[in-house]
Scaffold this active site. Sequence first.
Site, PDB file in Angstrom:
ATOM      1  N   ARG A  19     109.261  22.056  63.372  1.00 49.00           N
ATOM      2  CA  ARG A  19     109.198  21.892  64.827  1.00 49.00           C
ATOM      3  C   ARG A  19     108.973  20.434  65.245  1.00 49.00           C
ATOM      4  NH1 ARG A  19     105.963  27.217  67.155  1.00 49.00           N
ATOM      5  NH2 ARG A  19     107.829  28.467  67.488  1.00 49.00           N
ATOM      6  N   LYS A 156     107.404  46.619  64.439  1.00 47.28           N
ATOM      7  CA  LYS A 156     107.302  47.613  65.512  1.00 47.28           C
ATOM      8  C   LYS A 156     108.553  47.750  66.362  1.00 47.28           C
ATOM      9  CE  LYS A 156     102.376  47.504  66.473  1.00 47.28           C
ATOM     10  NZ  LYS A 156     101.432  47.103  67.528  1.00 47.28           N
ATOM     11  N   GLY A 311     110.126  32.018  63.637  1.00 47.37           N
ATOM     12  CA  GLY A 311     109.030  32.840  63.149  1.00 47.37           C
ATOM     13  C   GLY A 311     109.243  33.262  61.704  1.00 47.37           C
ATOM     14  N   GLY A 334     109.466  34.289  69.707  1.00 43.90           N
ATOM     15  CA  GLY A 334     109.445  35.048  70.961  1.00 43.90           C
ATOM     16  C   GLY A 334     110.448  34.503  71.970  1.00 43.90           C
TER      17      GLY A 334
HETATM   18  C1  3PG Z   1     105.191  30.374  69.078  1.00 44.70           C
HETATM   19  O1  3PG Z   1     104.916  29.871  67.997  1.00 44.70           O
HETATM   20  O2  3PG Z   1     105.482  31.574  69.216  1.00 44.70           O
HETATM   21  C2  3PG Z   1     105.232  29.483  70.280  1.00 44.70           C
HETATM   22  O3  3PG Z   1     104.751  28.210  69.965  1.00 44.70           O
HETATM   23  C3  3PG Z   1     104.462  30.101  71.414  1.00 44.70           C
HETATM   24  O4  3PG Z   1     103.127  30.327  71.035  1.00 44.70           O
HETATM   25  P1  3PG Z   1     102.358  31.562  71.663  1.00 44.70           P
HETATM   26  O5  3PG Z   1     103.031  32.811  71.146  1.00 44.70           O
HETATM   27  O6  3PG Z   1     100.925  31.427  71.203  1.00 44.70           O
HETATM   28  O7  3PG Z   1     102.496  31.447  73.168  1.00 44.70           O
END
Ligand code: 3PG
Length: 357
Positions: A19, A156, A311, A334
Site C-alpha cells: 500500500r 460468511k 485483503g 472492502g
Molecule cells: C482496510 O484495510 O480495509 C482499509 O484500510 C479500511 O480500514 P477499515 O476497515 O478499518 O475502515
Amino acid sequence: MRADFNVPLRDGEIADDLRIRAALPTIEWLLGQGAQVTACTHLGRPKGRPDPRYSVAPVRARLAELAPGVELLENLRYDPGEEANDPAFVARLIAGFDAYVNDAFGASHRAHASIVGPPQFLPSAAGRLLAREVDVLLGLRTDPRRPFVAILGGSKVSDKLKVIEALLGVADQLLIGGGMCFTFLAAQGASIGDSLFEEDMVGTCRSLLDEHGDRLVLPSDITALGPGGELMRPEAGGDVRQVGTSLPPGWKGVDIGPGSAADFGDRIAEARTVFWNGPMGVFEDPRFEAGTRAVAQAVADTSGFTVVGGGDSAAALAQFGLAGEVDHVSTGGGASLELLEQGDLPGLAALRGEWKA
Ligand code: 3PG
Ligand code: MG
C-alpha cells in the site's frame, strides 16, 4: 494527500508495504510538480484515542526511504473526529493546505472526515492509484470481456451477499469456495458436519441457487478435518481427509478438494476476464492451502484479464509468490467489493462535489 497506509504489521514491523509502494506514482508526480506533500492515513482501529500499537512510526520510516521529504501526519483515527466526520476535525486537517489529493482507494468506502471532508473546501483531485482502481473495477461492471468468471471465498455468506448479487448480475459464472460454500451446500441438502454454517442464510442461498443455479458453481469435493483436530495446530492431531460434499458428523470442511480445485482451474483458464476475492480455505494452515493455491495459480496462468480483490486474497497471492502474475491486485478489500456492488463510493462522490452527509 490522503493515502491508505493501513499496512499489516507483525511485531511492530511492516509485513507487506504494497500500500505504500502503490501510492508512489502519485507522490512522485506531485513532487515533480514542485508540490510540498503532506500525507495522512489511518492505521488499524485505535478507536479515537492515541494507542502506541497503532502509531504510524513504522510507516513514516518506510515512507522516508521510498519518498524522502514527504511528511506523514499521526494516525487519523487517534482523533474521534475522523470516524465521526466532525467538521471541526476537517477544518484542522485542511488548515494551511492549498489542495487535496485522495489516493486512499482502500478507505474510500468510509465516509470519514479525511475522505469526504477536504473536497468540500479545497481544490481536489483523485490520485493515480485511486483512478486506476476505479477504472479497473468499474470496467468489470460495465464491459468485461467474456466469459467473465468470478471466484468468491471467505467465511460468511451474509458478508458477501450484496457482492454475490452484483456479480451474478454481470459474471457468466460465479465459483464459490471458502467457509461460505457450506451454507450453499446445506441449502442443497448436503450434510456439512461441523463446517461453518449460517442457518439464517439457508433460505437466501436456496433462492440464489434456484434462480441462478446454472451460473453458480459450488465445490464438488471438500478437504475436511476430523474430530479433535485444530486449525493451525497440526500437533493437536485429527485426521485430514478428502470427501465428497457430505461430511460425517464431527468433521469440519476447511478447503475445497482437489477435484473442485481442478474444475475451478479449468473454468479460470477458459475465462477472458477473472475477478477473485477471498480464499478457498484456511490457507494459513499448510494442510489446507491447496485449494487457494490452485486458484491463485490458475488466476496467474490464465491469459484472461485478471483482477484480485485486496485483503486475504492479495495476501494469499503474495504468500505463493504470484502477486506479479496478475493484471491488477487491488489495494482495497472492502472498498473493491463495495465499488463492485454499488458502482460508487463516498470518497468518489466527494471528489465529484456530490457528497451529502
Ligand atoms: C482496510 O484495510 O480495509 C482499509 O484500510 C479500511 O480500514 P477499515 O476497515 O478499518 O475502515
Ligand atoms: Mg477493512
